[in-house]
Design an enzyme around this catalytic site. Structure first.
Site, PDB file in Angstrom:
ATOM      1  N   ASP A   1      17.537  -8.535  48.523  1.00  0.00           N
ATOM      2  CA  ASP A   1      18.796  -9.190  48.867  1.00  0.00           C
ATOM      3  C   ASP A   1      19.946  -8.438  48.172  1.00  0.00           C
ATOM      4  O   ASP A   1      19.826  -8.072  47.004  1.00  0.00           O
ATOM      5  CB  ASP A   1      18.727 -10.639  48.374  1.00  0.00           C
ATOM      6  CG  ASP A   1      19.904 -11.466  48.829  1.00  0.00           C
ATOM      7  OD1 ASP A   1      20.087 -11.602  50.052  1.00  0.00           O
ATOM      8  OD2 ASP A   1      20.648 -11.970  47.970  1.00  0.00           O
TER       9      ASP A   1
ATOM     10  N   GLU B   1      19.388  -5.069  51.883  1.00  0.00           N
ATOM     11  CA  GLU B   1      20.746  -5.110  52.394  1.00  0.00           C
ATOM     12  C   GLU B   1      21.568  -4.065  51.642  1.00  0.00           C
ATOM     13  O   GLU B   1      21.787  -4.213  50.436  1.00  0.00           O
ATOM     14  CB  GLU B   1      21.355  -6.498  52.155  1.00  0.00           C
ATOM     15  CG  GLU B   1      20.706  -7.605  52.959  1.00  0.00           C
ATOM     16  CD  GLU B   1      21.402  -8.949  52.714  1.00  0.00           C
ATOM     17  OE1 GLU B   1      21.823  -9.578  53.689  1.00  0.00           O
ATOM     18  OE2 GLU B   1      21.520  -9.364  51.548  1.00  0.00           O
TER      19      GLU B   1
END
Ligand code: CA
Length: 667
Positions: free
Chosen positions: A346, A375
């Site tokens: 993340d 990400e």
């Protein structure tokens, strides 16, 4: 998704210059032994907490994981050489619980289970002493995930435990639990397969589970309340979340049941990727990091405030050795103890590239099939210099790391910030070049003009194995909701067609395809774009849709099968793509929303000599010209046959229906 009050950092010594935080923390001794915090062996139970600047440290022992007072408190002794405090007892304390407490500024801070608890009591406030070997399900020693040679061979399916099983139509007994994925033979009232049988039927290679470590927001003592959360609020990084277990009060149960889930998926040939959120903690001053080594694990601005690149109140400091080692050792622990096959980071750009490189390299040593992606962005500014961040734009500086491509995502279905915005697949012109960036997995390609890209202006990936392509995920509107909002007023048939087209673009593109659970049955979230704590009535997948939208499911299944059968869609080098993927010349100013290309030369060892792929994202039919020859029809007018059995074509002018894909193959 989380609101916090930032407090000024209280440091163990006066800070003169504003930028001296890093200098201070660099002076801390570090410790990287695998006996951090707890070790039980023949000589007893041993505690070792890393906290170089604490004034004193003690460990409290409990009979219970949640209530009652400590039956004993042990003083701890500092080993100044490595900054750890130790205490031992001669007994094996299996079944007991413990917390640490450090003295700081002359006061005892709140109790913490530490940062390395591998088992906890209910709600994760006390660490538990368990014998991990006793949590192994039967056959665990021989359990193995699928072998993955190339990341581009992977097909990712992103799921949340509750979404998959909570709806009554799932027919699953262990609703919302790890065990939901261990139940064979479950069906909807109409007889459609659900749960793990559904995954097998669809054919995806890996599930990517939303955060499944112990998180903060769900009260595990009151599961009747059915509180829902995505889980991006980490509390104990090395323990499974209690609410997904059948008994969060028993520390062994959640560990055993998560392993049972992994094993059931592995037995079905499906790998398990974990979404990991090392970039921030649910709490600031009360986080386990802050309660053990104040200041060290989080980044701060020069004035002492927590910096907040996560948008959740704080961000961690992977650029400091003890934190870097923490991320490294934690992922290694999940890989070894839980047989996890991949990690999705993340807000990965909050971490530095050096950390991510070490993570990938070390995990590959444990299991070469493990892959890492994330990400490639942050949710706010960070004190970490841009060139050090594991950003999408820096992916080529790293090795064995992939990033999500927002290029394809936003171009195909329309921008995520504007629900009504359309994309290439729903009739908006001018996005053709950005879609092409996704098709070539952001690698350098002689026919792609990156200056016309919406999200990226240069080929940032030097290999397709650095790219994950998708059109939707847990964030933002589901594809169905996005289509309902942006195509409002059109018949549902058009939305179903556009969904098929959008996913055809994802599944035929180079890179690794990723899909959000339930989109194969036209799953919606009633228009809620940020459902992180919405009730099950919003988030749960209504599996009766599988019967209603069976045609949609069959098409998705066909896409999965096509990709698995044809390596041409899974090239592993940028050079191969530049050579074998040839776009047809189409003037987008005259015929917008039309892209066609060929995969030539038996690309990547494909049995098909040439594959022609064409997309019409316009609301009207459009024609393309195909070279004369003997073509098998693989996909046309919303139908797909992975074997190319839809019919034959001799080429010439072919009409593509509105919002549709055409795939032809020549042997
Ligand atoms: Ca929890």
């Amino acid at each position: 998704m989380c609101l916090f009050v930032s407090a000024l950092l209280s440091l163990p010594m006066a800070i003169d210059a504003q930028s001296s935080y890093d200098a201070l923390f660099l002076s801390y001794p570090v410790y990287n032994g695998d006996d951090l915090e707890l070790k039980v062996d023949a000589t007893g139970t041993h505690f070792r907490l890393w906290s170089p600047k604490a004034q004193d440290v003690r460990v409290n022992l409990y009979d219970n994981g949640h209530t009652g007072t400590a039956y004993k408190t042990l003083p701890m002794k500092l080993d100044a050489a490595n900054g750890t405090w130790t205490a031992s007892v001669p007994e094996k304390l299996y079944g007991k619980f413990y917390t640490f407490q450090i003295k700081w500024d002359g006061k005892w801070k709140d109790e913490t289970p530490g940062v390395w608890a591998k088992a906890v009591g209910v709600n994760g406030m006390r660490a538990a002493i368990v014998n991990l070997a006793e949590t192994d399900p039967e056959g665990w020693q021989n359990d193995k995930g699928p072998k993955t040679d190339n990341f581009s061979d992977v097909i990712l399916y992103e799921m949340h435990h509750r979404d998959m099983s909570m709806h009554s139509s799932s027919g699953i007994a262990n609703k919302g639990k790890f065990l939901a994925m261990t139940e064979p033979g479950t069906t909807t009232p109409e007889g459609e397969k659900t749960g793990i049988d559904h995954l097998k039927e669809l054919g995806v290679t890996h599930v990517h589970i939303l955060p499944s470590y112990d998180y903060n927001s769900v009260d595990e003592t009151n599961l009747q309340k059915n509180t829902y959360n995505w889980g991006y609020d980490p509390q104990n990084y090395n323990v499974p979340e209690g609410s997904y277990s059948t008994n969060p009060s028993d520390p062994e149960t959640r560990i055993r049941e998560m392993k049972q889930m992994v094993k059931a998926l592995h037995d079905a040939g499906i790998g398990v990727v974990m979404d990991v959120v090392y970039n921030h903690t649910a709490q600031n001053d009360e986080s386990n990091f802050e309660l053990t080594a104040p200041g060290y694990y989080h980044r701060h601005w020069d004035d002492g405030r927590y910096s907040d690149a996560s948008g959740c109140g704080n961000e961690t400091a992977s650029d400091r050795q003890q934190m870097r080692d923490y991320i490294l050792n934690s992922t290694k622990y999940w890989a070894k103890e839980f047989h996890i096959d991949g990690f999705r980071f993340d807000l990965m750009a909050i971490h530095d590239t050096e950390t991510m490189d070490s993570v990938a390299a070390e995990l590959k040593k444990i299991n070469p099939s493990i892959f890492v992606y994330g990400e490639g962005w942050t949710a706010g500014d960070s004190p970490l210099a841009k060139e050090r961040r594991a950003l999408k734009e820096n992916v080529s500086k790293m090795k064995d790391i992939a990033v999500f491509s927002d290029d394809l995502r936003d171009a195909v279905k329309g921008h995520y910030t504007d629900a009504s915005d359309r994309g290439f697949a729903t009739g908006k012109p001018g996005l053709e070049e950005t879609v092409k960036i996704g098709i070539v997995a952001a690698t350098p390609h002689p026919q792609v003009d990156y200056s016309k890209g919406n999200n990226s202006k240069f080929p940032y990936a030097k290999s397709p194995e650095m790219i994950v392509n998708y059109v939707s995920c847990h964030d933002d509107l589901t594809l169905t909701d996005k289509l309902r909002k942006s195509m409002a007023g059109e018949p549902e048939k058009n939305m179903l067609d556009a969904a098929k087209l959008a996913q055809t673009i994802v599944f035929t593109s180079q890179g690794t395809p990723f899909m959000f659970a339930g989109e194969e049955v036209f799953r919606d979230k009633k228009g809620v774009h940020n459902s992180y704590k919405s009730p099950d009535s919003i988030n749960a997948i209504d599996w009766s849709n599988k019967h209603k939208y069976r045609d949609q499911f069959d098409y998705y299944k066909g896409l999965v099968a096509l990709r698995k059968a044809h390596p041409a869609f899974r090239m592993t080098s940028a050079a191969d793509i530049a050579k074998n993927l040839v776009f047809d010349r189409i003037d987008s100013s005259k015929t917008p929303n039309l892209i066609s290309y060929s995969l030539k030369n038996h690309a990547n060892g494909d049995k098909w000599e040439e594959i022609k792929v064409a997309f019409n994202g316009a609301s009207k039919p459009q024609t393309i010209r195909i070279r004369k020859g003997n073509w098998k029809i693989v996909a046309m007018d919303g139908k797909i046959s992975p074997e190319g059995d839809l019919g034959v074509s001799s080429g010439g002018t072919i009409t593509l229906a509105p919002y549709s894909a055409l795939i032809l193959a020549k042997e």
